[in-house]
Design a protein around this motif. Structure first.
Motif, PDB file in Angstrom:
ATOM      1  N   LEU A  22       4.078  11.807   0.544  1.00 40.72           N
ATOM      2  CA  LEU A  22       4.463  10.489   0.055  1.00 40.72           C
ATOM      3  C   LEU A  22       4.607  10.527  -1.462  1.00 40.72           C
ATOM      4  CD1 LEU A  22       1.865   8.416   2.102  1.00 40.72           C
ATOM      5  CD2 LEU A  22       4.311   8.601   2.582  1.00 40.72           C
ATOM      6  N   VAL A  23       5.613   9.828  -1.963  1.00 38.52           N
ATOM      7  CA  VAL A  23       5.795   9.658  -3.402  1.00 38.52           C
ATOM      8  C   VAL A  23       5.754   8.157  -3.666  1.00 38.52           C
ATOM      9  CG1 VAL A  23       7.258  10.110  -5.410  1.00 38.52           C
ATOM     10  CG2 VAL A  23       7.203  11.749  -3.522  1.00 38.52           C
ATOM     11  N   PRO A  24       4.540   7.617  -3.828  1.00 44.85           N
ATOM     12  CA  PRO A  24       4.438   6.184  -4.099  1.00 44.85           C
ATOM     13  C   PRO A  24       5.126   5.839  -5.420  1.00 44.85           C
ATOM     14  CG  PRO A  24       2.301   7.106  -3.508  1.00 44.85           C
ATOM     15  CD  PRO A  24       3.232   8.254  -3.752  1.00 44.85           C
ATOM     16  N   CYS A  25       5.653   4.626  -5.491  1.00 36.73           N
ATOM     17  CA  CYS A  25       6.308   4.259  -6.753  1.00 36.73           C
ATOM     18  C   CYS A  25       5.784   2.932  -7.268  1.00 36.73           C
ATOM     19  CB  CYS A  25       7.821   4.296  -6.608  1.00 36.73           C
ATOM     20  SG  CYS A  25       8.482   3.333  -5.266  1.00 36.73           S
ATOM     21  N   CYS A  26       6.426   1.837  -6.947  1.00 40.36           N
ATOM     22  CA  CYS A  26       6.087   0.551  -7.546  1.00 40.36           C
ATOM     23  C   CYS A  26       4.861  -0.075  -6.882  1.00 40.36           C
ATOM     24  CB  CYS A  26       7.271  -0.396  -7.441  1.00 40.36           C
ATOM     25  SG  CYS A  26       8.736   0.272  -8.251  1.00 40.36           S
ATOM     26  N   VAL A  27       4.056  -0.740  -7.691  1.00 36.49           N
ATOM     27  CA  VAL A  27       2.806  -1.316  -7.206  1.00 36.49           C
ATOM     28  C   VAL A  27       3.047  -2.591  -6.410  1.00 36.49           C
ATOM     29  CG1 VAL A  27       0.597  -2.298  -7.921  1.00 36.49           C
ATOM     30  CG2 VAL A  27       1.492  -0.260  -9.067  1.00 36.49           C
ATOM     31  N   TYR A  28       3.863  -3.498  -6.889  1.00 33.62           N
ATOM     32  CA  TYR A  28       4.147  -4.782  -6.226  1.00 33.62           C
ATOM     33  C   TYR A  28       2.872  -5.428  -5.696  1.00 33.62           C
ATOM     34  CZ  TYR A  28       9.117  -3.753  -6.449  1.00 33.62           C
ATOM     35  OH  TYR A  28      10.378  -3.480  -6.879  1.00 33.62           O
ATOM     36  N   GLN A  29       1.957  -5.678  -6.596  1.00 32.01           N
ATOM     37  CA  GLN A  29       0.648  -6.214  -6.233  1.00 32.01           C
ATOM     38  C   GLN A  29       0.742  -7.500  -5.411  1.00 32.01           C
ATOM     39  OE1 GLN A  29      -1.727  -7.260  -9.580  1.00 32.01           O
ATOM     40  NE2 GLN A  29      -3.528  -7.701  -8.369  1.00 32.01           N
ATOM     41  N   ASN A  30       1.621  -8.403  -5.767  1.00 30.96           N
ATOM     42  CA  ASN A  30       1.729  -9.688  -5.070  1.00 30.96           C
ATOM     43  C   ASN A  30       2.280  -9.563  -3.650  1.00 30.96           C
ATOM     44  OD1 ASN A  30       0.723 -10.921  -7.342  1.00 30.96           O
ATOM     45  ND2 ASN A  30       2.743 -11.451  -8.141  1.00 30.96           N
ATOM     46  N   LEU A  31       3.024  -8.509  -3.375  1.00 28.67           N
ATOM     47  CA  LEU A  31       3.608  -8.324  -2.045  1.00 28.67           C
ATOM     48  C   LEU A  31       2.700  -7.549  -1.100  1.00 28.67           C
ATOM     49  CD1 LEU A  31       7.288  -7.472  -3.030  1.00 28.67           C
ATOM     50  CD2 LEU A  31       6.363  -9.681  -2.286  1.00 28.67           C
ATOM     51  N   ALA A  36      -5.429  -5.550  -2.883  1.00 31.52           N
ATOM     52  CA  ALA A  36      -5.551  -6.430  -4.051  1.00 31.52           C
ATOM     53  C   ALA A  36      -6.110  -5.716  -5.278  1.00 31.52           C
ATOM     54  CB  ALA A  36      -6.419  -7.629  -3.701  1.00 31.52           C
ATOM     55  N   SER A  37      -6.905  -4.679  -5.082  1.00 29.06           N
ATOM     56  CA  SER A  37      -7.493  -3.970  -6.227  1.00 29.06           C
ATOM     57  C   SER A  37      -6.501  -3.012  -6.892  1.00 29.06           C
ATOM     58  CB  SER A  37      -8.735  -3.195  -5.791  1.00 29.06           C
ATOM     59  OG  SER A  37      -8.382  -2.192  -4.867  1.00 29.06           O
ATOM     60  N   VAL A  38      -5.334  -2.829  -6.310  1.00 27.02           N
ATOM     61  CA  VAL A  38      -4.319  -1.927  -6.869  1.00 27.02           C
ATOM     62  C   VAL A  38      -3.480  -2.701  -7.884  1.00 27.02           C
ATOM     63  CG1 VAL A  38      -2.289  -0.530  -6.348  1.00 27.02           C
ATOM     64  CG2 VAL A  38      -4.259  -0.490  -4.804  1.00 27.02           C
ATOM     65  N   ARG A  39      -3.659  -2.343  -9.157  1.00 23.36           N
ATOM     66  CA  ARG A  39      -2.943  -3.050 -10.226  1.00 23.36           C
ATOM     67  C   ARG A  39      -2.026  -2.132 -11.029  1.00 23.36           C
ATOM     68  NH1 ARG A  39      -4.962  -8.054 -10.642  1.00 23.36           N
ATOM     69  NH2 ARG A  39      -7.042  -8.455  -9.861  1.00 23.36           N
ATOM     70  N   GLN A  46      -4.542   6.528  -6.275  1.00 28.53           N
ATOM     71  CA  GLN A  46      -5.922   6.682  -5.822  1.00 28.53           C
ATOM     72  C   GLN A  46      -6.166   5.947  -4.509  1.00 28.53           C
ATOM     73  OE1 GLN A  46      -8.484   5.608  -9.089  1.00 28.53           O
ATOM     74  NE2 GLN A  46      -7.696   7.237 -10.383  1.00 28.53           N
ATOM     75  N   HIS A  47      -5.525   4.813  -4.329  1.00 32.07           N
ATOM     76  CA  HIS A  47      -5.639   4.049  -3.080  1.00 32.07           C
ATOM     77  C   HIS A  47      -5.139   4.887  -1.897  1.00 32.07           C
ATOM     78  CE1 HIS A  47      -4.991   0.764  -0.186  1.00 32.07           C
ATOM     79  NE2 HIS A  47      -3.760   1.213  -0.067  1.00 32.07           N
ATOM     80  N   VAL A  48      -3.972   5.492  -2.051  1.00 30.56           N
ATOM     81  CA  VAL A  48      -3.400   6.316  -0.978  1.00 30.56           C
ATOM     82  C   VAL A  48      -4.296   7.515  -0.702  1.00 30.56           C
ATOM     83  CG1 VAL A  48      -1.424   7.749  -0.324  1.00 30.56           C
ATOM     84  CG2 VAL A  48      -1.046   5.528  -1.422  1.00 30.56           C
ATOM     85  N   GLU A  49      -4.730   8.201  -1.750  1.00 31.88           N
ATOM     86  CA  GLU A  49      -5.608   9.360  -1.575  1.00 31.88           C
ATOM     87  C   GLU A  49      -6.919   8.969  -0.887  1.00 31.88           C
ATOM     88  OE1 GLU A  49      -4.570  12.276  -5.302  1.00 31.88           O
ATOM     89  OE2 GLU A  49      -5.648  10.419  -5.744  1.00 31.88           O
ATOM     90  N   ARG A  50      -7.517   7.888  -1.326  1.00 29.25           N
ATOM     91  CA  ARG A  50      -8.796   7.439  -0.760  1.00 29.25           C
ATOM     92  C   ARG A  50      -8.654   7.099   0.722  1.00 29.25           C
ATOM     93  NH1 ARG A  50      -9.674   3.924  -4.195  1.00 29.25           N
ATOM     94  NH2 ARG A  50      -8.676   2.177  -3.158  1.00 29.25           N
ATOM     95  N   ARG A  51      -7.623   6.344   1.077  1.00 30.67           N
ATOM     96  CA  ARG A  51      -7.421   5.977   2.477  1.00 30.67           C
ATOM     97  C   ARG A  51      -7.240   7.220   3.345  1.00 30.67           C
ATOM     98  NH1 ARG A  51      -3.008   2.810   4.079  1.00 30.67           N
ATOM     99  NH2 ARG A  51      -4.157   2.820   6.022  1.00 30.67           N
TER     100      ARG A  51
END
Length: 84
Positions: A22-31, A36-39, A46-51
């Motif tokens: 996976l190559v995560p890109c934009c955070v889009y916190q509101n979507l 919610a802790s991903v800003r 880190q969220h993807v790795e942790r999960r």
């Protein structure tokens, strides 16, 4: 847009015990209220790795050779697997 599917792609790989890249890109916190802790971008990585680690995946991260959002998070399988 790739980020809209990053959590779903990760879920699919983890639920089926298959490798992923996976190559995560934009955070889009509101979507994405479930994260919610991903800003920031680093928060997202880190969220993807942790999960993935919490699900037992052997997770790696590498930098791809282009500018921009170039962090590849991957797993070749479960951390407890004997397969190469």
């Amino acid at each position: 847009h790739g980020d809209a599917a990053v959590d779903h792609a990760l879920d699919f790989a983890l639920e089926n015990g298959i490798p992923f890249a996976l190559v995560p890109c934009c955070v889009y916190q509101n979507l994405n209220p479930w994260r919610a802790s991903v800003r920031t971008y680093e928060d997202l990585l880190q969220h993807v790795e942790r999960r993935a680690r919490e699900a037992g995946a052997d997770v790696g991260r590498t930098t791809l050779l282009f500018e921009g959002k170039n962090q590849l998070i991957y797993s070749r399988g479960r951390a407890d697997s004997d397969e190469p």
